[in-house]
Design an enzyme around this catalytic site. Structure first.
Site: not given
Length: 533
Positions: A236, A265, A284
């Site tokens: 994370r 993000e 990601h």
């Protein structure tokens, strides 16, 4: 099986085959509407029983403003960063995730990132594609004999550890939730966070982002690593302080880093990490394999089916995780706990300031869901049946300044499980208790100081009176004139001629006039009625 119909909104695209747990059950109607935001998403959720998202759709507080029927939000993935869990909890909506479906894909990516940094694969590839043949610039680090430090050794961390050992690495881990026995089974040595950092050639993070883990790897922690160490974060964003990481890389203290997740993000195009040669960055993609996408979709579809049909919240992040056989055993206790809460609320005088729920039985994991059920029962008539449930009950109590204490104690007997519910006010305390005998027979066994034994169902009258002859007959006469049939009548007393208490189970609901007539009997001190269905 339930005959209720459930409408499920698919807010992000799902492989049709992965939805079999829902499509093969006639109770579910699936409505696919993808790419929605703002008012369009909020309106689409209106009337839905559940909504399923991946990472593209964000469920905000505003998204839920028309969620009049919503009971479940399902995230086809591990994290729930794109769901306002607090807002969902306030509305009694369970938030489910799929924590297992992408385990292998995420672990493989973490190890791929490690190999990419250790052997400088992306830089070498870029050099080759620009026409160069530069062998001397890409000297890497061999993994054999090195130490991998895991920060978090759950499902994904455990899979990374397996791969590390296959490469001849030693594995140490910091994980406050991993016990020594389980660590030995996984061939992992446990150590403190500082101990792991001091020993590791590579650290790989596998923790959720919480208040406790946010920024847990900063300047001080990175300084503890050996010179030339590698940092991998595919867990994370925000767990690693990106500014501190940048400084450690630029100073040469770290040999390299690889990230798949970021504090913001998408990662801004001008972010300093993009310009560092000793960093590997991916957007990601930990769960971006065909297998993982299929697995998490199947997992969340099955979880939503279980939640709606069976009340199984094993996959919920905002409710006690009880399911399967445990839920079958828990269900009669949940029902009893909620009814005890309702009974106590009827007997209490004045605003409630605190609640205590004690469970005596073999399953200590039952304590939290049973406490939530008791709170939901106690506040049901205040909030309304549609405004409170086992998901949001404790949260609502806290908002109203009601402290909730819960505890598990030793079981009284092998065939019975006991519940003790107490409500506190400035005037005093109301205590009720119940038991489930032989796993299915629920009984109320105590009301304040009086011991009773009466079924926890139907309409119940609780009557305090003086212990004098003829009371039971006069109460029966009042009920008989009103056409009310008595199912059970239990009279308890502390001493002859003192105060007594009657718990009377009746067929039907007494009118205010009949209740007034009972209270008007000379021997009766108080009479109250509660519906336990």
């Amino acid at each position: 099986m339930s005959t209720e119909r459930f409408r499920i909104l698919l807010a992000d695209a799902m492989p049709p085959a992965s939805l079999a747990p829902l499509t093969e059950t006639p109770e579910f109607e699936l409505i696919e509407r993808t790419g929605l935001k703002g008012e369009d998403l909020a309106r689409a959720i209106e009337g839905m029983t559940a909504v399923i998202v991946r990472s593209s759709t964000t469920i905000t507080r505003e998204s839920l403003r028309y969620a009049d029927a919503l009971r479940v939000i399902g995230r086809a993935g591990v994290g729930v960063d794109n769901i306002d869990v607090e807002a969902a909890t306030e509305r009694g909506i369970a938030v489910l995730n799929a924590p297992s479906g992408n385990t292998i894909s995420a672990a493989e990516l973490a190890f791929a990132l490690l190999l990419s940094v250790a052997r400088r694969v992306p830089a070498a590839d870029l050099s080759m594609k620009s026409g160069e043949w530069d062998r001397k610039s890409f000297t890497g680090m061999e993994l054999y004999g090195k130490t991998l430090g895991l920060i978090g050794a759950g499902r994904i961390g455990g899979e990374v550890a397996k791969r590390a050992r296959a490469f001849g690495m030693d594995v140490v881990a910091f994980d406050p939730f991993l016990n020594e026995e389980r660590a030995r089974m996984m061939d992992i040595e446990l150590d403190s966070l500082h101990g792991v950092l001091a020993r590791a050639n590579v650290i790989s993070l596998h923790t959720p982002l919480t208040e406790q883990t946010a920024g847990m790897i900063g300047d001080a922690e990175l300084a503890m690593l050996r010179r030339g160490a590698i940092v991998i974060n595919a867990a994370r964003g925000g767990v690693v302080d990106e500014g501190a990481l940048q400084r450690a890389l630029e100073s040469g203290h770290l040999g390299g880093a690889a990230l798949d997740v970021y504090s913001a993000e998408p990662l801004p195009s001008d972010h300093p990490l993009r310009g560092l040669k000793n960093v590997v960055l991916t957007p990601h993609v930990g769960a971006s394999t065909a297998e993982a996408q299929q697995n998490v979709a199947v997992e969340i579809a099955a979880a939503i089916r279980a939640a709606l049909l069976d009340g199984d919240l094993t996959s919920a992040v905002n409710a006690p995780a009880i399911g399967g056989e445990a839920m079958r055993r828990l269900r009669p206790l949940l029902e009893l706990s909620e009814r005890l809460g309702r009974l106590a609320a009827v007997l209490v005088d004045g605003p409630v300031s605190g609640m205590t729920v004690r469970y005596a039985g073999p399953e200590q994991a039952f304590v939290k869901p049973l406490a939530a059920a008791a709170v939901a029962g106690a506040l049901r008539d205040v909030i309304g049946a549609n405004g409170i449930n086992h998901v949001n009950a404790v949260h609502i109590a806290s908002q109203r300044g009601i402290t909730v204490e819960m505890a598990g104690v030793a079981a009284h007997g092998s065939s019975e499980e006991f519940l003790d519910v107490r409500l506190r006010t400035h005037a005093g305390e109301v205590r009720v208790a119940g038991a489930v005998v032989a796993g299915r027979h629920a009984r109320i066994v105590r009301i304040n100081r009086f011991r009773v034994v009466i079924r926890a169902e139907g309409s119940l009258i609780v009557l305090r009176n003086r212990d004098v002859p003829g009371v039971i007959g006069r109460v029966g006469t009042v009920l008989g004139r009103a056409g009310i049939n008595i199912a059970e009548y239990h009279q308890g007393r502390l001493s002859a001629g003192g105060d007594a208490l009657a718990a009377i189970s009746v067929d039907g609901v007494l009118s205010d006039a009949v209740m007034g007539e009972l209270r008007g009997l000379p021997e009766v001190l108080d009479a109250r009625q509660v519906g336990l269905e």
